[in-house]
Design a protein around this motif. Structure first.
Motif, mmCIF file in Angstrom:
data_model
loop_
_atom_site.group_PDB
_atom_site.id
_atom_site.type_symbol
_atom_site.label_atom_id
_atom_site.label_comp_id
_atom_site.label_asym_id
_atom_site.label_seq_id
_atom_site.Cartn_x
_atom_site.Cartn_y
_atom_site.Cartn_z
ATOM 1 N N ASN A 14 2.493 8.669 14.920
ATOM 2 C CA ASN A 14 2.743 9.504 13.749
ATOM 3 C C ASN A 14 4.203 9.432 13.315
ATOM 4 O OD1 ASN A 14 0.063 10.390 13.565
ATOM 5 N ND2 ASN A 14 0.416 12.088 14.970
ATOM 6 N N GLU A 15 5.091 9.404 14.296
ATOM 7 C CA GLU A 15 6.512 9.259 13.983
ATOM 8 C C GLU A 15 6.772 7.924 13.306
ATOM 9 O OE1 GLU A 15 9.632 8.347 17.109
ATOM 10 O OE2 GLU A 15 10.223 10.381 16.570
ATOM 11 N N ARG A 16 6.136 6.884 13.838
ATOM 12 C CA ARG A 16 6.324 5.544 13.285
ATOM 13 C C ARG A 16 5.796 5.469 11.854
ATOM 14 N NH1 ARG A 16 3.985 3.214 17.109
ATOM 15 N NH2 ARG A 16 2.120 2.270 16.213
ATOM 16 N N ASN A 17 4.652 6.061 11.601
ATOM 17 C CA ASN A 17 4.084 6.070 10.254
ATOM 18 C C ASN A 17 5.003 6.787 9.276
ATOM 19 O OD1 ASN A 17 1.700 5.721 8.355
ATOM 20 N ND2 ASN A 17 1.875 7.952 8.354
ATOM 21 N N TYR A 18 5.530 7.928 9.705
ATOM 22 C CA TYR A 18 6.452 8.691 8.854
ATOM 23 C C TYR A 18 7.710 7.884 8.567
ATOM 24 C CZ TYR A 18 9.694 12.330 7.359
ATOM 25 O OH TYR A 18 10.615 13.056 6.648
ATOM 26 N N HIS A 19 8.267 7.258 9.593
ATOM 27 C CA HIS A 19 9.482 6.465 9.424
ATOM 28 C C HIS A 19 9.252 5.273 8.500
ATOM 29 C CE1 HIS A 19 11.390 8.017 13.434
ATOM 30 N NE2 HIS A 19 11.477 8.882 12.438
ATOM 31 N N ILE A 20 8.117 4.613 8.639
ATOM 32 C CA ILE A 20 7.817 3.470 7.780
ATOM 33 C C ILE A 20 7.764 3.892 6.316
ATOM 34 C CG2 ILE A 20 5.972 1.862 7.131
ATOM 35 C CD1 ILE A 20 5.396 1.515 10.133
ATOM 36 N N HIS A 21 7.107 5.004 6.032
ATOM 37 C CA HIS A 21 7.037 5.498 4.656
ATOM 38 C C HIS A 21 8.424 5.885 4.136
ATOM 39 C CE1 HIS A 21 2.690 5.672 5.290
ATOM 40 N NE2 HIS A 21 2.549 5.935 3.994
ATOM 41 N N LEU A 22 9.172 6.602 4.954
ATOM 42 C CA LEU A 22 10.495 7.073 4.543
ATOM 43 C C LEU A 22 11.427 5.899 4.246
ATOM 44 C CD1 LEU A 22 12.306 9.677 4.291
ATOM 45 C CD2 LEU A 22 13.059 9.170 6.615
ATOM 46 N N LEU A 23 11.443 4.908 5.125
ATOM 47 C CA LEU A 23 12.333 3.768 4.949
ATOM 48 C C LEU A 23 11.901 2.883 3.784
ATOM 49 C CD1 LEU A 23 12.916 2.866 8.703
ATOM 50 C CD2 LEU A 23 14.569 3.902 7.112
ATOM 51 N N PHE A 54 7.174 13.721 1.432
ATOM 52 C CA PHE A 54 6.481 14.995 1.572
ATOM 53 C C PHE A 54 5.435 15.163 0.470
ATOM 54 C CE2 PHE A 54 9.721 17.775 4.097
ATOM 55 C CZ PHE A 54 9.456 17.018 5.221
ATOM 56 N N GLU A 55 5.817 14.829 -0.764
ATOM 57 C CA GLU A 55 4.883 14.988 -1.880
ATOM 58 C C GLU A 55 3.679 14.065 -1.737
ATOM 59 O OE1 GLU A 55 7.269 14.229 -5.296
ATOM 60 O OE2 GLU A 55 8.386 16.126 -5.146
ATOM 61 N N ALA A 56 3.906 12.876 -1.220
ATOM 62 C CA ALA A 56 2.820 11.896 -1.103
ATOM 63 C C ALA A 56 1.916 12.151 0.091
ATOM 64 C CB ALA A 56 3.408 10.477 -1.015
ATOM 65 N N LEU A 57 2.516 12.496 1.237
ATOM 66 C CA LEU A 57 1.742 12.623 2.474
ATOM 67 C C LEU A 57 1.327 14.052 2.800
ATOM 68 C CD1 LEU A 57 3.694 10.217 4.895
ATOM 69 C CD2 LEU A 57 1.808 9.702 3.324
ATOM 70 N N LEU A 58 2.035 15.033 2.229
ATOM 71 C CA LEU A 58 1.793 16.430 2.599
ATOM 72 C C LEU A 58 1.617 17.296 1.351
ATOM 73 C CD1 LEU A 58 4.625 16.485 5.268
ATOM 74 C CD2 LEU A 58 2.198 16.705 5.808
ATOM 75 N N PRO A 59 0.544 17.079 0.601
ATOM 76 C CA PRO A 59 0.325 17.880 -0.614
ATOM 77 C C PRO A 59 0.104 19.350 -0.290
ATOM 78 C CG PRO A 59 -1.602 16.541 -0.105
ATOM 79 C CD PRO A 59 -0.521 16.087 0.812
ATOM 80 N N PHE A 60 0.485 20.198 -1.221
ATOM 81 C CA PHE A 60 0.466 21.650 -1.004
ATOM 82 C C PHE A 60 -0.886 22.150 -0.512
ATOM 83 C CE2 PHE A 60 -0.436 25.947 -2.409
ATOM 84 C CZ PHE A 60 0.676 26.657 -1.985
ATOM 85 N N ASP A 115 0.829 -1.205 0.000
ATOM 86 C CA ASP A 115 0.000 0.000 0.000
ATOM 87 C C ASP A 115 0.867 1.260 0.000
ATOM 88 O OD1 ASP A 115 -2.244 -1.550 0.006
ATOM 89 O OD2 ASP A 115 -2.645 -1.342 2.155
ATOM 90 N N ILE A 116 1.973 1.210 0.721
ATOM 91 C CA ILE A 116 2.869 2.362 0.768
ATOM 92 C C ILE A 116 3.538 2.568 -0.586
ATOM 93 C CG2 ILE A 116 4.987 3.270 1.816
ATOM 94 C CD1 ILE A 116 4.148 1.874 4.405
ATOM 95 N N VAL A 117 3.980 1.471 -1.199
ATOM 96 C CA VAL A 117 4.595 1.557 -2.525
ATOM 97 C C VAL A 117 3.618 2.185 -3.516
ATOM 98 C CG1 VAL A 117 5.468 0.199 -4.475
ATOM 99 C CG2 VAL A 117 6.186 -0.361 -2.143
ATOM 100 N N HIS A 118 2.357 1.764 -3.463
ATOM 101 C CA HIS A 118 1.345 2.333 -4.354
ATOM 102 C C HIS A 118 1.101 3.806 -4.049
ATOM 103 C CE1 HIS A 118 -0.369 -1.978 -4.932
ATOM 104 N NE2 HIS A 118 0.515 -1.695 -5.854
ATOM 105 N N GLN A 119 1.089 4.143 -2.763
ATOM 106 C CA GLN A 119 0.818 5.517 -2.362
ATOM 107 C C GLN A 119 1.910 6.470 -2.835
ATOM 108 O OE1 GLN A 119 0.509 6.036 1.879
ATOM 109 N NE2 GLN A 119 -0.479 8.020 1.715
#
Length: 235
Positions: free
Chosen positions: A111-120, A145-151, A62-66
């Motif tokens: 939230n930190e864990r979610n961010y780290h999982i996506h980043l890694l 940033f582009e995937a999780l934090l759109p402008f 799911d992360i790869v797709h996201q």
């Protein structure tokens, strides 16, 4: 039945260089713990599978797709949320038995864990392109940033004339994006949605100490300006 390969995953032979860490998170102590954990895993001192007391295991499709970019990910990336590890441990990505793995601390902030999982996860798709660790981390962060934090969504939470953000609102913002509040601020600064002064001011907010906001009452002649004055007063 074989798992379907994600459409944005390129095939690559990951057997050439053997087991290795791809990207560390955190400071020196976190990296030292990561090296020790991975060395123990490779040496057979502990087992990551089957899942159980050691870790919660899941797949990263799911992360790869996201993320949405066609990158040379290793096949079948798995996420291991490790239990009973040192609180200083943040996480790392690795190639283990020719598969991609993401290791994070199960006890860290959600939230930190979610961010780290996506980043890694995305680091596993980029590390053959970016040999330099700093460049790999920077590019991985950019894609996250582009995937999780759109402008448009980040912009909706900030205004040029806001000088304070109460703790509870910072917590709500972090929970909305499912990333740590400082990462939202960093993204807003990069997009020039907030100024340097706002960034420095907002970075002093501690969402983890957020309390339930007081109820807001309006007089008959109250206005939206009155609401904003109460909301952003920080008192």
């Amino acid at each position: 039945m074989a798992r379907k390969q994600p459409k944005n995953q390129l095939l690559l032979d990951y057997s050439v260089r053997g087991n290795r860490i791809v990207l560390h998170l955190g400071q020196v102590e976190s990296q030292r713990i990561a090296d020790h954990l991975f060395e123990g895993l490779v040496n057979g001192d502990w087992m990551i599978e089957p899942a159980g007391e050691v870790a919660d295991i899941s797949y990263a499709q799911d992360i790869v797709h996201q993320i949405g970019h066609k990158l040379p990910y290793p096949d079948g990336i798995k996420i291991a949320q490790l239990h009973n590890v040192d609180p200083l441990f943040k996480g790392f990505s690795a190639i283990y038995h020719q598969k991609g793995w993401v290791f994070v601390n199960a006890a860290s902030d959600i939230n930190e864990r979610n961010y780290h999982i996506h980043l890694l996860t995305v680091s596993l798709g980029l590390h053959t392109i970016y040999a330099n660790t700093a460049s790999l981390a920077a590019r991985s962060e950019q894609l996250i940033f582009e995937a999780l934090l759109p402008f448009d969504e980040v912009e909706s939470f900030f205004r040029n004339d806001i000088s304070k953000i109460p703790d509870f609102l910072a917590s709500d913002i972090a929970n909305f994006f499912k990333v740590p509040f400082p990462m939202v601020l960093k993204r807003a600064l990069n997009l020039k949605i907030i100024s340097d002064d706002q960034y420095r001011s907002f970075m002093t907010v501690n969402p983890s100490t957020a309390t339930k906001p007081r109820e807001l009452f309006f007089s008959k002649d109250g206005s939206i300006d009155d609401l904003e004055a109460q909301l952003f007063s920080g008192e």
